[in-house]
Write an enzyme that holds these catalytic residues in place. Structure first.
Site, PDB file in Angstrom:
ATOM      1  N   THR A 159      14.128  13.488  13.911  1.00 55.72           N
ATOM      2  CA  THR A 159      14.848  13.972  12.725  1.00 55.72           C
ATOM      3  C   THR A 159      15.995  13.017  12.455  1.00 55.72           C
ATOM      4  OG1 THR A 159      16.094  15.811  11.786  1.00 55.72           O
ATOM      5  CG2 THR A 159      16.239  15.560  14.159  1.00 55.72           C
ATOM      6  N   HIS A 189      14.518  22.234  28.931  1.00 50.24           N
ATOM      7  CA  HIS A 189      14.769  21.912  30.327  1.00 50.24           C
ATOM      8  C   HIS A 189      13.745  22.553  31.260  1.00 50.24           C
ATOM      9  CE1 HIS A 189      17.003  20.090  33.392  1.00 50.24           C
ATOM     10  NE2 HIS A 189      18.234  20.533  33.164  1.00 50.24           N
TER      11      HIS A 189
END
Lengths: 521, 467
Positions: free
Chosen positions: A440, A492
């Site tokens: 992005t 994560h």
């Protein structure tokens, strides 16, 4: 004859659509394949073409959410339109045209079309008939969805291969092998389309019919938007301009009911102000315009909103940053942009360098290109890069497939093609699904630093930012360099800190020394 | 007493305004100068003249058409006293009706001359000399009009009379001279012509009912001449009239400038009406007058003084009871913050002669003046089955519609029940119907209104069915 137009199946996971806009009004004449409405699903916006020529009769209104397969409108085909109580002369003109075409259509329609289970994929050998959408003996149109089939992999739809009368052979719940007979379609009475096409050839004659019919029964005329005496009074009191009200009366006249309902839809503040002018004057009014607007969320934006929150709640999202000295790339661009343009007919932008660098880094750190699926992790040996594009309807993320195998110019061309489609709202669902990693670029709007949200079910997203001239130490010397912060948000749960940070460092290395891209080091 | 709204004048504008105010929850009073409610229209205008028009029409039919219908009467006579008495009863019954409506709507009625003391205080001076004052937040002036006179021709109310006196004559004039070819002159002229008077109409311009579509005046002139023996003298400027005891002599100047003399036993001066504002004390409230003695008002019918409104004959526009009624409702609704409107172009004009004359919208003359492209469709009552059955075959319906859009721009008719039929045209035009729209609506057969449908068909594509 009136043809029912239903919400077409637009993808396996889409069950309902919202009518964003009618491009034609009730009573308008439409041509076959002319786009008559814009539909929105939670994934994309698409257009609804008319399935036949005729007079449009709208069933579902703008803003309605309706299920796939539900009737959205009817099209009164030319034969029916001419019978409107309008111009007998024009009716006569149209009649021979249809009569002439009828025998031709009937003549060409002899044998029944046998419909068999189509081949749907190598591994699928049989399908179950989930439901018949048409009954035995019903008239069906060509390409109309007549049944839903299920396999162990997916549900898919069965479109009619011809127009005519349906004769069902295999019943609902039956399991039929690929190539097995499902139904027959006997052409004849149902060959509406042939008629419609023939009638379309008589364009001039029929358009006159439509024009005449319009003055008598529907379309825009001098009186459209004229309020009835009672409606006019109500509108005046509400402070609503008659021009802003859609009249439902004859020729679009505004009825009392239209005026009464206008309040609910239109400017509330104006309505409240009218009767209580004196009271309003006493209150210390704030200076300036205090107008508020309320707009319905498009289903695309609603879905994006929902998904963004879901992602924040359901992933262990973390962002790591690094910075890139953009001077080497800028130098390359400055040096080769003309030649590049000349050779490839596309500009050399930053996107291609970033995409390329990411594909290399992703292959080295495959967890960043992977995703969690239940208790499994799916690793991808290819890189499908989603690029986030803000479109008028909301954020969309079209996908550059197999970016790892594309050249720089190939990537640039894909970016341009997809961005253009996004801007025009023409992206298909296929073009937006299946990305493995997202880039992005908030920098184009001037963003200095941000923590992008993962594009689920992907596990990571790279955020580019704007390039700022900053003093940095290069070989012990302070130099002014065009610097850009990079952010990598990642899940994560699947990506460890070592992988995420190393991935980002690798991207940085490749960008600061593009020669490495070439040498693969 | 303190009121939210006080209406001065109880004619059709005033009493309707009062009722609407009361309906909207305003504490309302109405002041009437005379001892009966209803104003000109009810007491000396529409209602009594219509009563006499109907009575005289019956007599005229009995005398002239009953034989054809197969009804034979002998010794047919007019009892003018009874006719006038019945008219008085009709008026009385309507007076009572309005008094009931005031009571029903809890409107306080004050009899006496109402006038302004100041913007918010009104004085009511009773005939008995008693005076009282009322406080009011808003005032609606609805004092109407009275017959206009010519300065050189004083009304003596004996031989030289106005419409008011013409409604209470105790004998049928042998020779009635009518000055003015407008609505009132023709209606009252018709009453007496039917009862046997010789009627001579002296008109300043070149046509009767000149403000209406010219075709109507021409046809009415023809029919009145043919059926009632009216004599018309156009382009005649009346110069004087003298009461000679049993007779009256009227002098006029014709188009060539020659002096002409008319002799009759009565002369009806019907040269229009003028707004009636005398004794209102407008100056005490600071209300200004506009042109020709009318009260100046804005689009909301409010005068230059906020809170003081004026409606009906006393303000600009046609002097018609139904126009005053619409204005009364408009003002009442505006006072409570609503936003009504009046389409002045769609207030129909009506003449209660026989055949009746009615028109709404633009006349053909106006359309020509505007340079507007229009179509004309017309249908004569001669071709109407219903009209033939009732022997009312004079007249026609004329529909003017836009050449391009077919929108009806004007409807003008002269014929049986035209006064009632015009309502259909008003409804259609309020909704901006096209001529074909009306032509495609079912009209009961046999009725007079079919003539409107046929005229619309004619205007559409010249496809009238019954001619």
């Amino acid at each position: 004859m009136s043809l029912e137009v239903k919400v077409p199946a637009v993808g396996e996971s889409i069950t309902e659509v919202t009518i964003a806009q009618w491009l034609k009004k009730d009573g308008d004449r439409v041509e076959m394949d002319e786009v008559i409405a814009e539909l929105e699903s939670d994934k994309a916006t698409f257009e609804l073409p008319a399935e036949a020529a005729g007079i449009l009769r709208i069933v579902a209104q703008e803003g309605d959410t309706i299920e796939v397969g539900a009737v959205i409108c009817r099209i009164e085909q030319d034969g029916a339109a001419a019978s409107a109580p309008s111009a007998p002369a024009a009716e006569k003109a149209a009649a021979p045209a249809v009569q002439e075409s009828a025998p031709a259509a009937a003549g060409g329609a002899g044998e029944a079309v046998e419909m068999k289970v189509p081949t749907v994929g190598e591994s699928i050998t049989e399908v179950t008939i989930a439901s018949w959408l048409k009954k035995d003996g019903d008239q069906v149109e060509m390409d109309e969805v007549i049944a839903e089939l299920e396999s162990d992999k997916a549900t898919f739809e069965l479109p009619a291969e011809a127009a005519g009368t349906l004769e069902i052979v295999a019943q609902q719940g039956d399991t039929v092998e690929i190539g097995g007979l499902l139904c027959r379609i006997v052409p004849g009475a149902g060959a509406v389309k042939a008629n419609a096409q023939a009638a379309a050839k008589q364009e001039e004659a029929t358009q006159q019919v439509a024009a005449k019919a319009a003055t008598a029964s529907g379309a825009q005329t001098y009186a459209s938007g004229t309020p009835s005496p009672a409606a006019g009074k109500i509108l005046a009191e509400k402070g609503i301009n008659a021009a802003d009200v859609q009249g439902s009366g004859r020729d679009g006249r505004i009825t009392k009911e239209d005026a009464q309902n206008a309040q609910k839809a239109a400017a509330k503040p104006a309505a409240a102000a009218a009767p209580k002018q004196e009271a309003a004057a006493e209150a210390p009014a704030a200076a300036g315009d205090r107008n508020q607007r309320r707009e319905k969320m498009s289903s695309l934006r609603k879905t994006v909103a929902r998904r963004l929150v879901t992602v924040k709640n359901e992933t262990a999202m973390l962002t790591t940053f690094n910075e890139v000295d953009m001077k080497p790339i800028m130098d390359i661009r400055a040096k080769y942009k003309d030649k590049f343009k000349e050779k490839h007919d596309v500009g050399l932008g930053f996107m291609s360098f970033f995409t390329k660098a990411c594909t290399v880094a992703l292959q080295e750190w495959p967890a960043v290109n992977a995703q969690i699926d239940g208790n499994d992790m799916i690793f991808n040996d290819f890189v499908d890069v989603s690029i986030a594009v803000s479109s008028p309807k909301g954020l969309v993320v079209p996908v550059i497939r197999n970016a790892e195998s594309l050249t720089l110019d190939g990537i640039e061309k894909e970016v341009i093609r997809l961005a253009k489609k996004a801007r025009d709202g023409k992206l298909s669902i296929e073009e937006m699904t299946g990305g493995t990693f997202t880039i992005t670029n908030g920098g184009v709007f001037g963003s200095m630093m941000s923590t992008p949200i993962i594009n689920a079910p992907q596990s990571a997203i790279l955020g580019m930012h704007n390039i700022v001239q900053r003093p940095v130490a290069v070989n012990g010397q302070v130099e002014i360099r065009p610097m850009m912060y990079l952010a990598l948000s990642y899940d994560h749960r699947i990506i460890d800190g070592r992988e995420s940070v190393s991935f980002l460092v690798r991207v940085k290395e490749l960008l600061e020394d593009p020669m490495r891209l070439l040498l693969g080091v | 007493m303190k009121y939210d709204v006080t209406v001065i004048g109880s004619g059709p504008g005033g009493y309707v305004a009062a009722i609407r105010c009361a309906q909207l929850g305003l504490k309302t009073a109405i002041i009437e100068k005379y001892n009966v409610l209803g104003g000109t229209c009810l007491n000396v205008g529409c209602i009594p003249s219509k009563a006499l028009l109907d009575s005289s029409e019956h007599f005229h039919n009995a005398a002239h058409t009953f034989t054809t219908h197969g009804i034979e009467l002998e010794n047919l006579q007019v009892n003018i006293q009874q006719m006038i008495k019945r008219k008085a009863e009709v008026v009385k019954s309507n007076n009572d009706g309005i008094a009931f409506l005031m009571k029903k709507n809890k409107i306080d009625t004050y009899y006496g001359l109402g006038s302004f003391v100041n913007k918010n205080t009104l004085k009511v001076a009773g005939i008995d000399g008693n005076e009282q004052q009322i406080e009011t937040d808003k005032t609606i002036i609805a004092t109407g009009s009275k017959p206009a006179a010519l300065p050189f021709l004083p009304i003596d109310k004996k031989r030289i009379i106005t419409s008011t006196e013409a409604l209470t004559l105790t004998e049928v004039p042998k020779n009635l001279i009518v000055i003015g070819g407008g609505v009132i002159g023709l209606e009252l002229g018709s009453v007496y012509a039917r009862l046997g008077s010789k009627v001579q109409v002296v008109e300043y311009v070149d046509a009767i009912i000149p403000t209406m579509d010219r075709a109507l005046g021409k046809e009415l002139q023809r029919v009145l001449k043919k059926t009632l023996g009216f004599e018309f003298f156009f382009n005649h400027k009346v110069t004087g009239a003298t009461n000679e005891g049993e007779t009256v002599k009227v002098t006029a100047e014709n188009a060539k400038g020659e002096t002409v003399t008319f002799e009759g036993d009565y002369v009806l001066v019907s040269v229009g009406r003028k707004p009636y504002t005398e004794g209102l004390g407008l100056e005490n409230a600071g209300v200004q007058l506009g042109e020709r003695g009318m009260i100046a008002v804005n689009d909301h019918l409010e005068t230059n003084v906020p809170g003081i409104y004026a409606i009906g004959d006393v303000v600009r526009g046609a002097m018609l009871a139904h126009k005053a009624e619409e204005e009364g409702v408009l003002v009442a609704e505006q006072i409570v913050g609503q936003k009504p409107h009046i389409n002045y172009n769609l207030i129909p004009g009506v003449v209660y002669t026989w055949p009746e004359v009615a028109g709404v919208g633009f006349t053909e003359e106006q359309l020509k003046e505007q340079g507007r492209a229009y179509k004309l469709g017309s249908f004569p009552f001669k071709a109407s089955g219903r009209a033939k059955a009732s022997m009312d075959t004079d007249g026609f319906v004329k529909v003017l519609s836009d050449k391009n859009t077919d929108e009806i721009l004007g409807v003008h008719m002269i014929g049986p029940r035209a006064a009632d039929m015009i309502a259909e045209a008003v409804v259609a035009m309020e909704f901006r119907a096209s001529a074909e729209d009306v032509a495609r609506m079912s009209h009961a057969h046999p009725t007079y209104t079919e003539a409107l449908k046929e005229a619309c068909l004619a205007a559409t594509e010249n496809r009238a069915l019954h001619i």
